[in-house]
Write a protein that holds these residues in place. Structure first.
Motif, short mmCIF file in Angstrom:
data_model
loop_
_atom_site.label_atom_id
_atom_site.label_comp_id
_atom_site.label_asym_id
_atom_site.label_seq_id
_atom_site.Cartn_x
_atom_site.Cartn_y
_atom_site.Cartn_z
N LEU A 172 46.06 39.22 47.66
CA LEU A 172 45.69 40.62 47.48
C LEU A 172 45.18 40.87 46.06
N ALA A 173 45.87 40.32 45.07
CA ALA A 173 45.46 40.53 43.68
C ALA A 173 44.08 39.94 43.42
N ARG A 174 43.85 38.74 43.93
CA ARG A 174 42.55 38.09 43.72
C ARG A 174 41.43 38.85 44.43
N SER A 175 41.75 39.45 45.59
CA SER A 175 40.74 40.24 46.30
C SER A 175 40.42 41.53 45.55
N LEU A 176 41.43 42.13 44.95
CA LEU A 176 41.22 43.40 44.26
C LEU A 176 40.38 43.24 42.99
N ILE A 177 40.56 42.13 42.27
CA ILE A 177 39.84 41.97 41.01
C ILE A 177 38.53 41.22 41.17
N ASP A 178 38.25 40.68 42.34
CA ASP A 178 37.05 39.87 42.54
C ASP A 178 35.80 40.73 42.36
N GLY A 179 34.98 40.34 41.39
CA GLY A 179 33.71 41.02 41.16
C GLY A 179 33.82 42.36 40.46
N ALA A 209 39.09 26.37 36.88
CA ALA A 209 38.18 26.83 37.93
C ALA A 209 38.87 27.89 38.78
N ASP A 210 38.09 28.84 39.25
CA ASP A 210 38.63 29.98 40.00
C ASP A 210 39.43 29.53 41.21
N GLU A 211 38.93 28.52 41.94
CA GLU A 211 39.61 28.10 43.15
C GLU A 211 40.89 27.32 42.87
N ASN A 212 41.09 26.89 41.61
CA ASN A 212 42.28 26.11 41.26
C ASN A 212 43.30 26.89 40.45
N GLN A 213 43.09 28.20 40.30
CA GLN A 213 43.98 28.96 39.43
C GLN A 213 45.42 28.91 39.87
#
Length: 242
Positions: free
Chosen positions: A189-196, A219-223
């Motif tokens: 949820l957090a990653r979806s809210l801040i994406d872009g 890298a973003d996918e490895n955070q």
């Protein structure tokens, strides 16, 4: 009494220790014929003296999974030792005979399952307890609230937490085949809210500072693979990256 206005007679109601008290339970039974089971705080009036910590004798202390009870019709009081004392009041004498017990399975530290004896009244309360009791553990696991002198901000944090938890419960009910843990759901949820939505036009990344003062990114996918967890080292707790 107002919350039970729409409840029909001969119904069993479960509520938490905020409401539980002997006068209320008597009124619900006598005036509305509603049977009640609920956890109770030890500072409520009318509880058995032997239940109170200040009156505990050495030979009356309960061992692990032991219980005792006392009946003063129409209310039965039950005290059971789990990891800590659990105190229950009930007026459903026919369904919650204080002498009756049930068996539940508990997970031990080594991962094995063990059959544990538990009073029937407490077992039924655990099954039927409402959303408030289940909400608190979710909220205390990953609270977003921080100390603030602004009262409205604390209310906002509480409502934000409530919205996240309700969304998570709805999610696992709809997508039963792909159930995520509470922690994983919050991360997604957090990653979806801040994406872009960042101020800078660049890929979101976690920045670590090395000993020489330089920065390196992940890298973003490895955070989520590089997270700091506390490691117990005796008297002090240290964090490490692994």
């Amino acid at each position: 009494m107002k919350l039970c206005e729409g409840v029909t007679s001969d119904t069993r109601v479960a509520f938490d220790n905020f409401f539980t008290g002997i006068p209320l339970m008597n009124d619900l039974l006598i005036k509305k014929r509603i049977y009640v089971v609920g956890t109770v705080r030890l500072n409520r009036k009318g509880l058995p003296e032997k239940f109170l910590p200040k009156n505990k004798l050495k030979n009356e202390k309960l061992g692990k999974y032991e219980f005792m009870y006392k009946i003063k019709a129409p209310v039965s009081a039950i005290q059971w030792m789990d990891t800590q004392l659990v105190n229950i009041l009930t007026t459903a004498q026919s369904a919650h005979n204080p002498k009756s017990v049930s068996t539940v399975k508990r997970t031990q530290k080594d991962g094995s399952k063990k059959n544990v004896t538990i009073p029937t009244a407490i077992a039924e309360y655990t099954v039927n307890m409402g959303g408030v009791v289940r909400f608190d553990p979710f909220r205390t696991s990953y609270p977003i609230g921080r100390k603030s002198r602004r009262n409205w901000l604390r209310l906002f944090h509480f409502m934000f937490d409530a919205a996240i938890i309700n969304a998570y419960i709805t999610h696992i009910q709809i997508h039963k085949q792909t159930v995520h843990t509470h922690r994983d759901y919050r991360l997604r949820l957090a990653r979806s809210l801040i994406d872009g939505l960042t101020g800078k036009k660049r890929t979101i990344s976690i920045i670590f500072r090395n000993k020489q003062g330089g920065n390196f990114g992940v890298a973003d996918e490895n955070q989520t693979l590089f997270c700091a967890y506390p490691e117990n080292q005796g008297k002090f707790t240290r964090c490490r990256i692994y």
